[in-house]
Design a protein around this motif. Sequence first.
Motif, PDB file in Angstrom:
ATOM      1  N   PRO A 188       0.816  -1.224   0.000  1.00 16.04           N
ATOM      2  CA  PRO A 188       0.000   0.000   0.000  1.00 16.04           C
ATOM      3  C   PRO A 188       0.846   1.269   0.000  1.00 16.04           C
ATOM      4  O   PRO A 188       0.501   2.256  -0.652  1.00 16.04           O
ATOM      5  N   GLY A 208     -11.114  -7.271   9.627  1.00 11.33           N
ATOM      6  CA  GLY A 208      -9.962  -7.278   8.732  1.00 11.33           C
ATOM      7  C   GLY A 208     -10.375  -7.720   7.343  1.00 11.33           C
ATOM      8  O   GLY A 208     -11.578  -7.777   7.021  1.00 11.33           O
ATOM      9  N   TYR A 209      -9.389  -8.076   6.566  1.00 10.06           N
ATOM     10  CA  TYR A 209      -9.597  -8.409   5.163  1.00 10.06           C
ATOM     11  C   TYR A 209     -10.684  -9.470   4.961  1.00 10.06           C
ATOM     12  O   TYR A 209     -11.483  -9.383   4.027  1.00 10.06           O
ATOM     13  N   VAL A 265     -13.777  -9.822   2.297  1.00 12.74           N
ATOM     14  CA  VAL A 265     -13.916 -10.888   1.291  1.00 12.74           C
ATOM     15  C   VAL A 265     -15.291 -11.524   1.380  1.00 12.74           C
ATOM     16  O   VAL A 265     -15.951 -11.768   0.376  1.00 12.74           O
ATOM     17  N   VAL A 272      -4.059  -0.193   8.427  1.00 12.07           N
ATOM     18  CA  VAL A 272      -3.851  -0.972   7.200  1.00 12.07           C
ATOM     19  C   VAL A 272      -4.633  -2.298   7.202  1.00 12.07           C
ATOM     20  O   VAL A 272      -4.263  -3.238   6.515  1.00 12.07           O
ATOM     21  N   ALA A 273      -5.736  -2.334   7.951  1.00 12.32           N
ATOM     22  CA  ALA A 273      -6.587  -3.535   7.888  1.00 12.32           C
ATOM     23  C   ALA A 273      -7.233  -3.575   6.513  1.00 12.32           C
ATOM     24  O   ALA A 273      -7.548  -2.543   5.935  1.00 12.32           O
ATOM     25  N   PRO A 317      -6.258   1.835   2.446  1.00 10.98           N
ATOM     26  CA  PRO A 317      -6.535   2.715   3.573  1.00 10.98           C
ATOM     27  C   PRO A 317      -8.035   3.035   3.625  1.00 10.98           C
ATOM     28  O   PRO A 317      -8.654   3.287   2.599  1.00 10.98           O
ATOM     29  N   GLY A 328     -11.925 -12.030  10.525  1.00  7.94           N
ATOM     30  CA  GLY A 328     -11.121 -12.057   9.294  1.00  7.94           C
ATOM     31  C   GLY A 328      -9.922 -11.126   9.317  1.00  7.94           C
ATOM     32  O   GLY A 328      -9.472 -10.679   8.267  1.00  7.94           O
ATOM     33  N   ALA A 329      -9.418 -10.810  10.509  1.00 12.78           N
ATOM     34  CA  ALA A 329      -8.172 -10.030  10.576  1.00 12.78           C
ATOM     35  C   ALA A 329      -7.067 -10.981  10.998  1.00 12.78           C
ATOM     36  O   ALA A 329      -7.323 -11.959  11.706  1.00 12.78           O
ATOM     37  N   ASP A 383      -2.845 -10.250  10.240  1.00 16.57           N
ATOM     38  CA  ASP A 383      -1.586  -9.531  10.494  1.00 16.57           C
ATOM     39  C   ASP A 383      -1.767  -8.384  11.499  1.00 16.57           C
ATOM     40  O   ASP A 383      -0.879  -8.124  12.308  1.00 16.57           O
ATOM     41  N   ASN A 405      -4.747 -20.827   7.959  1.00 13.97           N
ATOM     42  CA  ASN A 405      -3.882 -20.211   6.948  1.00 13.97           C
ATOM     43  C   ASN A 405      -3.457 -18.806   7.347  1.00 13.97           C
ATOM     44  O   ASN A 405      -4.193 -18.109   8.036  1.00 13.97           O
ATOM     45  N   PRO A 406      -2.256 -18.409   6.903  1.00  8.69           N
ATOM     46  CA  PRO A 406      -1.795 -17.064   7.262  1.00  8.69           C
ATOM     47  C   PRO A 406      -2.516 -15.966   6.472  1.00  8.69           C
ATOM     48  O   PRO A 406      -3.258 -16.252   5.526  1.00  8.69           O
ATOM     49  N   GLY A 407      -2.258 -14.726   6.859  1.00  8.16           N
ATOM     50  CA  GLY A 407      -2.842 -13.578   6.152  1.00  8.16           C
ATOM     51  C   GLY A 407      -1.878 -13.046   5.118  1.00  8.16           C
ATOM     52  O   GLY A 407      -1.021 -13.780   4.612  1.00  8.16           O
ATOM     53  N   GLY A 464     -14.807 -20.790  10.056  1.00  7.24           N
ATOM     54  CA  GLY A 464     -15.893 -20.679   9.083  1.00  7.24           C
ATOM     55  C   GLY A 464     -15.806 -19.375   8.328  1.00  7.24           C
ATOM     56  O   GLY A 464     -14.995 -18.497   8.669  1.00  7.24           O
TER      57      GLY A 464
HETATM   58  P1  NAP Z   1      -4.817 -10.421   6.589  1.00  8.06           P
HETATM   59  O1  NAP Z   1      -3.606 -10.431   7.443  1.00  8.06           O
HETATM   60  O2  NAP Z   1      -4.652 -10.449   5.110  1.00  8.06           O
HETATM   61  O3  NAP Z   1      -5.682 -11.685   7.056  1.00  8.06           O
HETATM   62  C1  NAP Z   1      -6.968 -11.871   6.580  1.00  8.06           C
HETATM   63  C2  NAP Z   1      -7.480 -13.182   7.143  1.00  8.06           C
HETATM   64  O4  NAP Z   1      -8.849 -13.275   6.756  1.00  8.06           O
HETATM   65  C3  NAP Z   1      -6.764 -14.407   6.596  1.00  8.06           C
HETATM   66  O5  NAP Z   1      -5.921 -14.949   7.546  1.00  8.06           O
HETATM   67  C4  NAP Z   1      -7.902 -15.357   6.185  1.00  8.06           C
HETATM   68  O6  NAP Z   1      -7.776 -16.575   6.876  1.00  8.06           O
HETATM   69  C5  NAP Z   1      -9.169 -14.635   6.622  1.00  8.06           C
HETATM   70  N1  NAP Z   1     -10.233 -14.748   5.637  1.00  8.06           N
HETATM   71  C6  NAP Z   1     -10.150 -14.656   4.296  1.00  8.06           C
HETATM   72  N2  NAP Z   1     -11.335 -14.851   3.735  1.00  8.06           N
HETATM   73  C7  NAP Z   1     -12.202 -15.079   4.753  1.00  8.06           C
HETATM   74  C8  NAP Z   1     -13.585 -15.354   4.820  1.00  8.06           C
HETATM   75  N3  NAP Z   1     -14.344 -15.451   3.728  1.00  8.06           N
HETATM   76  N4  NAP Z   1     -14.144 -15.525   6.039  1.00  8.06           N
HETATM   77  C9  NAP Z   1     -13.397 -15.454   7.158  1.00  8.06           C
HETATM   78  N5  NAP Z   1     -12.087 -15.202   7.160  1.00  8.06           N
HETATM   79  C10 NAP Z   1     -11.499 -15.014   5.960  1.00  8.06           C
HETATM   80  O7  NAP Z   1      -5.779  -9.205   6.913  1.00  8.06           O
HETATM   81  P2  NAP Z   1      -5.629  -7.980   7.914  1.00  8.06           P
HETATM   82  O8  NAP Z   1      -5.401  -8.444   9.296  1.00  8.06           O
HETATM   83  O9  NAP Z   1      -6.788  -7.096   7.613  1.00  8.06           O
HETATM   84  O10 NAP Z   1      -4.284  -7.273   7.499  1.00  8.06           O
HETATM   85  C11 NAP Z   1      -4.149  -6.592   6.306  1.00  8.06           C
HETATM   86  C12 NAP Z   1      -2.846  -6.966   5.656  1.00  8.06           C
HETATM   87  O11 NAP Z   1      -2.864  -6.513   4.318  1.00  8.06           O
HETATM   88  C13 NAP Z   1      -1.664  -6.326   6.357  1.00  8.06           C
HETATM   89  O12 NAP Z   1      -0.525  -7.145   6.253  1.00  8.06           O
HETATM   90  C14 NAP Z   1      -1.497  -5.044   5.513  1.00  8.06           C
HETATM   91  O13 NAP Z   1      -0.232  -4.472   5.632  1.00  8.06           O
HETATM   92  C15 NAP Z   1      -1.793  -5.582   4.130  1.00  8.06           C
HETATM   93  N6  NAP Z   1      -2.260  -4.615   3.152  1.00  8.06           N
HETATM   94  C16 NAP Z   1      -2.990  -3.575   3.580  1.00  8.06           C
HETATM   95  C17 NAP Z   1      -3.423  -2.636   2.687  1.00  8.06           C
HETATM   96  C18 NAP Z   1      -4.191  -1.433   3.193  1.00  8.06           C
HETATM   97  O14 NAP Z   1      -3.963  -0.338   2.741  1.00  8.06           O
HETATM   98  N7  NAP Z   1      -5.104  -1.651   4.136  1.00  8.06           N
HETATM   99  C19 NAP Z   1      -3.146  -2.805   1.312  1.00  8.06           C
HETATM  100  C20 NAP Z   1      -2.420  -3.937   0.891  1.00  8.06           C
HETATM  101  C21 NAP Z   1      -1.981  -4.814   1.856  1.00  8.06           C
HETATM  102  P3  NAP Z   1      -8.425 -17.922   6.271  1.00  8.06           P
HETATM  103  O15 NAP Z   1      -7.866 -18.102   4.915  1.00  8.06           O
HETATM  104  O16 NAP Z   1      -8.038 -18.982   7.235  1.00  8.06           O
HETATM  105  O17 NAP Z   1      -9.917 -17.698   6.250  1.00  8.06           O
END
Ligand code: NAP
Length: 461
Positions: free
Chosen positions: A209, A307-308, A312, A340-341, A345, A382-383, A385, A421-423, A442
């Motif tokens: 990002p 989170g992400y 999704v 950055v969730a 942004p 779903g968060a 990292d 699985n990891p994020g 789930g």
């Molecule tokens: P994350 O670390 O990508 O983790 C998301 C989690 O959601 C995954 O572990 C996944 O586990 C789970 N997931 C996916 N689909 C799902 C579903 N349908 N139902 C339930 N769970 C689901 O997300 P985050 O904690 O929001 O962190 C964001 C990351 O993206 C950070 O590393 C950040 O730096 C990066 N990033 C951010 C931006 C920004 O600007 N916000 C842009 C690009 C990258 P399962 O597969 O086990 O379900």
Amino acid sequence: MIDQLVQLIYLISTALFILSLQWMSDPKTARRGVFAGVGGMALAVVGTLLHPQIVNFNWIVVALVLGAIAGIPLSKVALTAVPQRTALSHAFGGLAAGLVGTAKYYLWVQQGQLTRFRMGAIAIEVILGFMTLTGSLIAAGKLQEVLPTRPITYRNQNLINFTLLGVALVVAALLVVDPGRALLFPVLLVLALTFGVLLVLPIGGADMPTVISLLNSYAGLSAVAMGFVMENKLLITAGALDGASGLILSIVMCKAMNRSFGNVLFGAFGQVQAATGAVEQRTAKAATAEDAAQLLENASRVVIIPGYGMAVSQAQHRVHDLYEELAKRGVDVRFAIHPVAGRMPGHMNVLLAEAEIPYDRLVEMDDINPEMGQADVALVIGANDVVNPAARHDKNSPIFGMPIIDADKAKICLAIKRSMNPGFAGIENELYFADNTLMLFGDAKGMVGDIVKHLHGGSGH
Ligand code: NAP
């Protein structure tokens, strides 16, 4: 007369762009900000078409048709794909600036009108424009996962990149001294295109990002240079606003991840961790929607950390139902928003606003963290990292130093995700193995829906 009218239109556009940025900085006025930006851009296009210098509209029509063919599908991508879509827009911006600079170079060389000043502006324009083009394409490819998302590194990478940039600057300087050295111009283009690729290859993981907004800034700066080439004041001001806002956003994101700019650009962040000895066998405790409903019902303070995964599975409306059910029972429910969730942004803010969750329930990371110890339940939806405690203490972790939401400090942590699985950063999360964490395996939408059903007292499944 027409010229004055055009200048007046440009002035109004500039004012609208500035107001747009101002309004977009607050959720309450953000929509107005978007309309002001669109209005400003529409006026800018009309003003430019009125310009007396334009004599041939044929190519403009061709460009409009091509732009619409590319733009309409791009405007329809899912919210989760917006970062790569944004990268593609930057690529187009860079391409436009680069092509205009190239055309102007050959036109002016032929007409003998290439002054040193013009050559200087063109050199800056094509370097920034073409490196933005290839850099943004690589970034879009990584985000779309058609290219490896991990940083691609090799020995002396920074040295090679800096040398390449240095050579490009020397070639640009030679051209400014003698703009007639037409053989050097294509060399400059190739160097800029290559530099863009090499600049983004070593960046990956959670740094994408920041890179996207930095590329936005480069695209803005190339537009400024284009404004000097075209002698168009509106391009200069709009480009400067774009360049500055991209830079400010990059700085804000670097701060949110507790990283320096240099570290993001040259630190090859997000690399695969070196194996650290034997892998510990750990097990996570699973719970059911019914267990979760009970825990939530009996809590007085609940902090939801989206989170992400929430994005999704489009779970935000179910999350709204859950919020209402708990609020009805007198539970204090708040949403902890990590900067950055998700994948861009403001991603969580947009989704929660769409689901009509009251804005005053959303709390920024820095404000909620001191209170996490008092939370009875932290519900992670779903968060991954952004709640990984390794960021606080594991110096070997690629996310070390990134501030996180302290979900682990709540009395109980419930984490909804489909698997172990990891994020995004591709690393394991010790939060899921903690004694006070219960996993709810789930899809986020289905799981939150089930919890709501159990709160109603129904059988759920
Ligand atoms: P994350 O670390 O990508 O983790 C998301 C989690 O959601 C995954 O572990 C996944 O586990 C789970 N997931 C996916 N689909 C799902 C579903 N349908 N139902 C339930 N769970 C689901 O997300 P985050 O904690 O929001 O962190 C964001 C990351 O993206 C950070 O590393 C950040 O730096 C990066 N990033 C951010 C931006 C920004 O600007 N916000 C842009 C690009 C990258 P399962 O597969 O086990 O379900």
